[in-house]
Design an enzyme around this catalytic site. Sequence first.
Site, mmCIF file in Angstrom:
data_model
loop_
_atom_site.group_PDB
_atom_site.id
_atom_site.type_symbol
_atom_site.label_atom_id
_atom_site.label_comp_id
_atom_site.label_asym_id
_atom_site.label_seq_id
_atom_site.Cartn_x
_atom_site.Cartn_y
_atom_site.Cartn_z
ATOM 1 C CD GLU A 147 32.987 38.018 47.639
ATOM 2 O OE1 GLU A 147 32.392 38.229 48.545
ATOM 3 O OE2 GLU A 147 32.884 37.816 46.224
ATOM 4 C CE LYS A 223 37.962 32.916 38.064
ATOM 5 N NZ LYS A 223 38.134 33.453 37.234
HETATM 6 N N1 HSE Z 1 42.553 35.454 34.864
HETATM 7 C C1 HSE Z 1 41.264 35.686 35.736
HETATM 8 C C2 HSE Z 1 40.186 36.455 34.405
HETATM 9 C C3 HSE Z 1 41.725 35.991 36.623
HETATM 10 O O1 HSE Z 1 40.725 36.151 32.896
HETATM 11 O O2 HSE Z 1 39.030 35.762 35.033
HETATM 12 C C4 HSE Z 1 40.100 36.780 37.119
HETATM 13 O O3 HSE Z 1 39.846 35.615 38.677
#
Ligand code: HSE
Length: 458
Positions: A147, A223
């Site tokens: 998650e 992501k």
């Molecule tokens: N480096 C990532 C960001 C951390 O700034 O979104 C969170 O996944």
Amino acid sequence: MAPRTASLKKPNFIDMTTTRTIGIGILGFGTVGQGVWKHLTEKQSDLESRLGVKLDLRKAAVRDLKKKRGVKIAASKLTKNPLEVIEDPKVHVVCELIGGTTKARELTLRALSLGKVVVSANKALLCEHGPEIFAAVRKHGGQFLFEASVAGGIPIIKAIREGLVANRFDLIVGILNGTCNHILTRMGEDGLSFEDALKEAQTLGYAEADPTLDVDGIDAWHKASILAWLAHGKWAPAARTLVEGIRKIGPADIDFARRFGFALKHLAVIRRDFKAGWMTVGVYPALVPNRDILARVSGVNNGITLRGDVAGATTLTGRGAGGDATASAVIGDIVDAIAALTGAAPQGLSSEALATREKAGRALRMADLDEIVSPFYLRLSLLDKAGVSEGVYRIFSKHKVSIARVIQYEHPNQGRGTVTLSTYPVSERKMSAVLTELRRLKTVLEEPVILRIFSPES
Ligand code: HSE
Ligand code: NAP
């Protein structure tokens, strides 16, 4: 449909008929690891009573034992040897919070080979080695939960896998990198340079150890790729994904966006055409019309809109990076995993959990009218006669209710006027007393219209 490979089945090495203590080990004690340790420690007894088991925070592995930590931890709980955590027979849940794809892959596969539960925040690892990881889950009967890998504290994985499971999504669009959104917000709203805004994001613990992953769009691509796989069952190959970062954005671009009703955002866009049978995944800076909810997602926050064929568009927003927000997601996974191991009812719904809540609830009272405070808005219809307003203001002053703003509207030849006003924060009881007296005034011609001015703080 979403692959359900992150199955919540019982790892074969735990006999829950005899095990009433669940051991948790952590790999990495940086921004996220410390957040998880801190909040697990603080919430331990609450979580234990919800889950009906004891939690044992066994150890955390780090690189440098001498490094100063922001979160209190006994020296005996730190180790330089991650295998000491993974191979501890009393550790059932291993949190991989190291980052990177080399050591993290090796350690994750080792833990999974022992049939353990691995909870991970590592989107790069999942994106690059997902099939291998889930093959290990299937082979050894463990679990891999992730998650925290997408959108920090927003439970987006759960939303797709559970709450919105009835939907097919033709569009998923989101702001998935907190560092980029922080930088664009600070450049746009506060005139900071790209470099200064990035430094700030690093200091706040938002950026990756290698921040080029953030600003060049790679982290958002990782992501987006996870969301695309979850929603559509397909990993998007890098070669077929448009990946652009935010380095090229300058003040002139931000100024154009502002003048013409847009916000500049780094977006991840996943489209699916169900008839034609294709999917696209792209991450790039884009001009988002101000009317779109994502235009108002600022700072470290992330926001994701999922357009489903059943629910329509659903948007989730919240903190997308940082130790606390990410710890929230990691702990959510730990609790899910333990509930699955112990066969507990869905979160918070077992009879023990409900009984514990109700016990805590017995010590809780409903707030008194003096304790419920907010600013108010009021519309009064008043007789158009000299001295009428003074009579109204006297009542406010008698009850010590301060007026913030007033507008008076005259209605020539109607013998009446309208006054709208707002107050500073005041209790429901005081406002109710003001209202009671206003209603008694003969110069108040209609029932006053009263609205609360919402503020998250009161
Ligand atoms: N480096 C990532 C960001 C951390 O700034 O979104 C969170 O996944
Ligand atoms: P971090 O602050 O750099 O912490 C990494 C930790 O791992 C450090 O404690 C480091 O030890 C330890 N470590 C590194 N290599 C190790 C090794 N070989 N053996 C043992 N320990 C090792 O990173 P982070 O920001 O917490 O991020 C961790 C993971 O969470 C990454 O996958 C990241 O992408 C993900 N994530 C981060 C955020 C965020 O907001 N930061 C949000 C979501 C997801 P030392 O402290 O001794 O150097």
